[in-house]
Design a protein around this motif. Structure first.
Motif, PDB file in Angstrom:
ATOM      1  N   ASN A 178      38.041 -29.524  64.746  1.00  0.00           N
ATOM      2  CA  ASN A 178      36.855 -29.981  65.476  1.00  0.00           C
ATOM      3  C   ASN A 178      36.112 -28.809  66.113  1.00  0.00           C
ATOM      4  O   ASN A 178      34.869 -28.747  66.090  1.00  0.00           O
ATOM      5  N   ALA A 179      36.875 -27.875  66.688  1.00  0.00           N
ATOM      6  CA  ALA A 179      36.244 -26.714  67.331  1.00  0.00           C
ATOM      7  C   ALA A 179      35.555 -25.833  66.294  1.00  0.00           C
ATOM      8  O   ALA A 179      34.416 -25.363  66.502  1.00  0.00           O
ATOM      9  N   ILE A 207      30.746 -23.538  63.392  1.00  0.00           N
ATOM     10  CA  ILE A 207      29.969 -23.285  62.174  1.00  0.00           C
ATOM     11  C   ILE A 207      28.480 -23.434  62.468  1.00  0.00           C
ATOM     12  O   ILE A 207      27.659 -22.588  62.073  1.00  0.00           O
ATOM     13  N   GLY A 208      28.153 -24.519  63.178  1.00  0.00           N
ATOM     14  CA  GLY A 208      26.745 -24.737  63.508  1.00  0.00           C
ATOM     15  C   GLY A 208      26.190 -23.622  64.370  1.00  0.00           C
ATOM     16  O   GLY A 208      25.052 -23.161  64.159  1.00  0.00           O
ATOM     17  N   ALA A 209      26.990 -23.171  65.326  1.00  0.00           N
ATOM     18  CA  ALA A 209      26.536 -22.094  66.203  1.00  0.00           C
ATOM     19  C   ALA A 209      26.347 -20.788  65.433  1.00  0.00           C
ATOM     20  O   ALA A 209      25.381 -20.037  65.667  1.00  0.00           O
ATOM     21  N   ALA A 210      27.266 -20.507  64.517  1.00  0.00           N
ATOM     22  CA  ALA A 210      27.166 -19.269  63.727  1.00  0.00           C
ATOM     23  C   ALA A 210      25.932 -19.284  62.835  1.00  0.00           C
ATOM     24  O   ALA A 210      25.225 -18.278  62.690  1.00  0.00           O
ATOM     25  N   LYS A 211      25.667 -20.427  62.226  1.00  0.00           N
ATOM     26  CA  LYS A 211      24.483 -20.535  61.370  1.00  0.00           C
ATOM     27  C   LYS A 211      23.211 -20.395  62.190  1.00  0.00           C
ATOM     28  O   LYS A 211      22.242 -19.759  61.766  1.00  0.00           O
ATOM     29  N   LYS A 212      23.236 -20.969  63.357  1.00  0.00           N
ATOM     30  CA  LYS A 212      22.054 -20.887  64.220  1.00  0.00           C
ATOM     31  C   LYS A 212      21.795 -19.455  64.660  1.00  0.00           C
ATOM     32  O   LYS A 212      20.630 -19.026  64.810  1.00  0.00           O
ATOM     33  N   LEU A 214      34.425 -19.578  58.823  1.00  0.00           N
ATOM     34  CA  LEU A 214      34.790 -20.812  59.526  1.00  0.00           C
ATOM     35  C   LEU A 214      34.863 -22.000  58.575  1.00  0.00           C
ATOM     36  O   LEU A 214      35.741 -22.858  58.687  1.00  0.00           O
ATOM     37  N   MET A 215      33.924 -22.045  57.616  1.00  0.00           N
ATOM     38  CA  MET A 215      33.959 -23.144  56.643  1.00  0.00           C
ATOM     39  C   MET A 215      35.204 -23.058  55.766  1.00  0.00           C
ATOM     40  O   MET A 215      35.796 -24.091  55.413  1.00  0.00           O
ATOM     41  N   ALA A 216      35.612 -21.842  55.440  1.00  0.00           N
ATOM     42  CA  ALA A 216      36.841 -21.680  54.667  1.00  0.00           C
ATOM     43  C   ALA A 216      38.051 -22.152  55.482  1.00  0.00           C
ATOM     44  O   ALA A 216      38.979 -22.795  54.954  1.00  0.00           O
ATOM     45  N   GLU A 217      38.027 -21.833  56.784  1.00  0.00           N
ATOM     46  CA  GLU A 217      39.120 -22.264  57.661  1.00  0.00           C
ATOM     47  C   GLU A 217      39.162 -23.786  57.756  1.00  0.00           C
ATOM     48  O   GLU A 217      40.231 -24.393  57.673  1.00  0.00           O
TER      49      GLU A 217
END
Length: 457
Positions: free
Chosen positions: A57-58, A63-68, A78-81
């Protein structure tokens, strides 16, 4: 079923309970150690699962924060994780489910713990007599056994029953058929009118869950009768659509997951399954007169003649649902109810406390009532009265909410024969037999027999 929390906190309590029931101490210790290890695996899996789910969940939020922030490399990592976690989590969930299922299976196979007051012993020879009522009668002739009396009267037919159903069945006729009916009616009326029990007319076919709740399943599966029924054409078509072509046997029959009750303890006790009662509803005292069915798988060669050990018989059962604080008093009360009907019939009997090695699987303490049979020159069991403490309640999740208590507690369940109708018939025939082959009807049964005082064929 035992509470795994209790086993974790007091492992030697279960070891002692098992050794008192005859299990070798080393075997009992190994079983308890295995249960605790299995529970630790389950609990560790739950903790790890919660950690992985929290991390998933974290990471999803990160992921959203990194993309932003335009950090695609971090987003990809993160997506791989998360992708790995989506693989690991279901596998861990299956492992936790498997551990829970195995723990449940193992706990379900462990008998109840005997109360401290139960005498130690290996078998029926170590049972302790605690009461004796009435003296066996003396006869000016050699008393016959019940089947000799019944067959001579022409009203007890084992051969006809064998043609219909096989061994361990009987056909009663005429006055003996009425006498059996009278006995059952006398018992149920006495328990309702004098002892204040609530009469119930329950189903005699029950589901797996009901048999598990009172501990007939899974351990005593071979002692039970189950139902089989024909499949309809519509059911066959549905099953074939779901599972492919059925075998010829499956096309003809399907187990309907219903069991013929071995005692009405099963439906009566399960009336409170999956329930939370109020303390005001307790004690709940129930009784029923039903046919009962037992395969008698482990009794080959025992009581092969007569009505002592039948596949089908009638019995009046008593069940009490109560609080833990009152269960021992309720057991004494139930014992008194069972003895009272035998006293009214003037049948000599004795009461024994079963030792640890002779107790039933679900029982924490059992009193057996044994009636005197002149034809056998022996006492034979006619009733068992047991407290199961919260053992059955845990299996069926039967609880109550005590006054001013926040969390519900498990009820205590008790059961007792009040009493077996067939064995009472046996005792009456042998006790009240006359030298000319007739049988005197006990006084309390005369009104139920339409005024008949003597059975003489």
């Amino acid at each position: 079923m035992h509470d795994i929390k209790w086993i974790r906190e007091e492992p030697q309590g279960l070891v002692r309970a098992l050794t008192r029931r005859g299990t070798a101490e080393s075997e009992a210790q190994a079983l308890v150690d295995g249960l605790i290890a299995l529970d630790e695996r389950r609990r560790a899996g739950i903790v790890k699962l919660e950690e992985l789910q929290a991390r998933r969940n974290a990471a999803s939020k990160e992921i959203g924060a990194a993309k932003k922030a335009g950090d695609n490399a971090k987003a990809d990592a993160l997506m791989a994780e998360v992708g790995a976690l989506k693989t690991d989590i279901p596998a861990l969930e299956e492992d936790v489910k498997a551990a829970e299922a195995e723990l449940h299976t193992q706990l379900a196979a462990i008998p109840n713990a005997p109360l401290d007051v139960v005498p130690e012993g290996a078998d029926e020879h170590d049972n302790v007599e605690i009461d004796r009522v009435g003296a066996p009668r003396t006869y000016a002739f050699t008393p016959k056994q019940h089947f000799e009396i019944g067959e001579a009267l022409g009203q007890m037919d084992f051969e006809a029953a064998a043609k219909l159903s096989g061994a361990r069945f009987v056909v009663l006729k005429s006055q003996l058929a009425r006498l059996e009916r009278a006995i059952g009616q006398f018992f149920i009326n006495t328990h309702v009118d004098e002892h204040g029990l609530t009469e119930v007319a329950p189903p005699v076919l029950v589901k797996d869950e009901a048999m598990f709740g009172t501990a007939q399943l899974p351990k005593f599966r071979d002692d039970q009768f189950s139902t089989v029924r024909h499949l309809s054409d519509e059911e066959i078509a549905k099953l074939e659509a779901e599972a492919g072509k059925l075998s010829e046997l499956a096309r003809l029959y399907a187990y309907n997951n219903l069991w013929l009750i071995p005692t009405s303890e099963v439906p009566l006790t399960n009336l409170v399954a999956q329930s939370i009662l109020s303390e005001e509803e307790l004690p709940m005292r129930l009784t029923a007169l039903t046919p009962c069915f037992r395969a008698e798988a482990g009794s080959a060669g025992r009581d092969t003649r007569g009505m002592i050990r039948q596949h089908q018989f009638n019995k009046v059962e008593m069940v009490t649902i109560c609080t833990p604080e009152t269960s021992l008093d309720e057991q004494e009360r139930m014992l008194a109810c069972a003895q009272n009907v035998l006293k009214k019939l003037d049948l000599p009997h004795r009461v024994v406390t079963l030792c640890t090695g002779d107790m039933g699987f679900a029982s924490a303490r059992t009193f057996d009532i044994e009636v005197w049979l002149p034809g056998q020159n022996a006492y034979r069991e006619i009733s068992s009265v047991s407290t199961c403490t919260d053992f059955q309640a845990r299996r069926m999740n039967a609880r109550y909410r005590a006054k001013d208590a926040k969390a519900p507690r498990y009820v205590h369940t008790l059961n007792g024969s009040g009493v077996a109708v067939g064995r009472a018939l046996v005792a009456i025939l042998e006790t009240y037999q006359n030298e000319d082959g007739s049988v005197t009807v006990p006084d309390v049964l005369v009104p139920y027999m339409g005024g008949l005082t003597r059975i003489d064929g």
